[in-house]
Structures are given as C-alpha cells and as structure tokens.
Design a protein around this motif. Structure first.
Motif, mmCIF file in Angstrom:
data_model
loop_
_atom_site.group_PDB
_atom_site.id
_atom_site.type_symbol
_atom_site.label_atom_id
_atom_site.label_comp_id
_atom_site.label_asym_id
_atom_site.label_seq_id
_atom_site.Cartn_x
_atom_site.Cartn_y
_atom_site.Cartn_z
ATOM 1 N N ASP A 1 0.838 -1.202 0.000
ATOM 2 C CA ASP A 1 0.000 0.000 0.000
ATOM 3 C C ASP A 1 0.875 1.256 0.000
ATOM 4 O O ASP A 1 0.588 2.218 -0.726
ATOM 5 N N HIS B 1 2.437 1.629 -3.490
ATOM 6 C CA HIS B 1 1.462 2.127 -4.468
ATOM 7 C C HIS B 1 1.179 3.605 -4.250
ATOM 8 O O HIS B 1 1.056 4.378 -5.212
ATOM 9 N N ASN B 2 1.078 4.018 -2.998
ATOM 10 C CA ASN B 2 0.846 5.422 -2.696
ATOM 11 C C ASN B 2 2.015 6.281 -3.166
ATOM 12 O O ASN B 2 1.824 7.389 -3.697
#
Length: 237
Positions: free
Chosen positions: A96, A99-100
C-alpha cells in the motif's frame, strides 16, 4: 559534549531531506564532492570493515554510461545482483505504501494511472540520472548472505544524502540503477566480486520542477515502534 534535549541543526537536515527527481545540470565543485564523500566515509560498519566501494561518474563518463544503461533497458538486459519485486511486499501495509508512493510521483508530473507509455518514459529518467551532473554507484563484497554489508552500505548512503542536504544540494537513491549491474560493472571496469546494491544521482535540485514540490510522508511512530518500560514517548507531540 553533554546531552541536550534541544534539537540541533542535524534535526532540520534529517527532516528536510527528500529524493530529488529533477536536477540542474551545473556540476558541483570538487570541494563539495570531496566533502560529501568524506562525510559518507564516517559511517559506522560491522567490525569497521567499511565494505563500500564507490564509483562516481561525471561529465563524459556520466553521459556515456547513461547511454549504455538506456540501451541495456531497451534490450531488456537486466542483470541485478539483488532481487527486487513488488510481489515481495505481500499484501497490506508495505505494498500500500509503495502504491501510494508511485501514485504521488506520477500525479506530480501529470501522468495518469492508465498512461503506461508515459509511466515507462518517466521511469527511464532514472537511467538519465534525472538530469543530475553526477552519479555514485555503491558496490559491496559478497560477505555471507550480504545482509550486514548491505546494512553498512545503507548507513554510508544516508551519510552521503544528509551531507548533500546540509550543503543545500540534493540526491536520490535509485534501486533501478542496480538492475543493470553487469552493464555498470563492464563500463566502470569493476571486478565481478563486487556487487552493485544501488546508485545515487546527485547535484543541485531544480526547485522549479513540480516533481520536486512534494515530500513523501512517513508513518506515525505508533506503526513502527514498540516501547518497553519507556513511558511517555508516544504521548509527546
């Protein structure tokens, strides 16, 4: 020097450092480069082995190596000494965050999620050192499983990056440069026994570039620190 609770200038340096993704082409002075290298050399290492071997490219050598890296990428001649895959991050927190990070970078330069061609072109800017006039390649010997030497290289690199920041300069550590280890070794005439962990492009940040206009955030301490009989720390703001 007696201990103090007052933040020193190093606090400002550590917290203001960021990864520069667009540089001015102006070369740094020899004294600045030497100063950064001397600061990096002061890093701690396991048993004081100082396992880093660092190759710095500038000028014509920098330009020629960039061309070789771009060619290797076009021909898909990947030769990493150490594995890297987003799949290794698993599901949840780490992927996560990755991806951020990617979404933030691409958004800063106006590249949409669906524009794969532009994303690829932007990624290849790594191989042009993001326009930086200098790049350092960090090599290490193959000691055991490599973990301790790699940790030492990380501490060397952090000294390197903080020294740049302290001088009003900038840099970016680049895993992608390590994906073409054979190309770099051949170009720089580096022995096979030395493994390429990553590279650092460095110089003067282009402060007008939108891609340099953001700093990635960090997770709150509560997500990474577990305290044992150390009261009050996480209550401070």
């Amino acid at each position: 020097m007696p201990p103090t609770s007052t933040p020193s200038p190093i606090t400002d340096i550590v917290r203001s450092r960021y990864s520069v993704r667009k540089f001015l082409p102006t070369p740094l002075s020899p004294s600045d480069i030497r100063g950064v290298l001397e600061d990096a050399q002061a890093a701690p290492s396991n048993c004081n082995t100082q396992p880093w071997t660092v190759h710095v490219v500038s000028g014509a050598a920098r330009d020629a190596l960039s061309k070789e890296l771009l060619k290797a990428d076009e021909e898909k001649r990947f030769s990493p000494d150490f594995s890297f895959s987003y799949a290794d991050f698993g599901e949840g927190t780490y992927i996560d965050r990755a991806h951020n990070h990617a979404a933030t970078v691409y958004q800063s330069v106006g590249i949409s999620r669906s524009d794969q061609a532009s994303r690829y072109a932007h990624a290849r800017e790594n191989l042009e050192f993001f326009g930086a006039p200098h790049a350092a390649f960090l090599f290490m010997p193959a000691f055991g499983d490599g973990v301790r030497a790699a940790g030492d290289i990380g501490m060397y690199a952090q000294n390197f990056l903080l020294s740049l920041t302290a001088r009003g300069l900038g840099g970016i550590p680049q895993t992608m440069l390590g994906q073409y280890a054979d190309t770099v070794r051949e170009f720089l005439n580096v022995p096979k026994g030395l493994k390429l962990l990553f590279g650092i492009s460095f110089g003067t940040a282009d402060t007008t570039a939108t891609v340099n206009g953001f700093h990635m955030g960090r997770a709150p301490l509560e997500q990474s620190v577990v305290l044992h009989d150390t009261p009050g720390v996480l209550n401070e703001q």
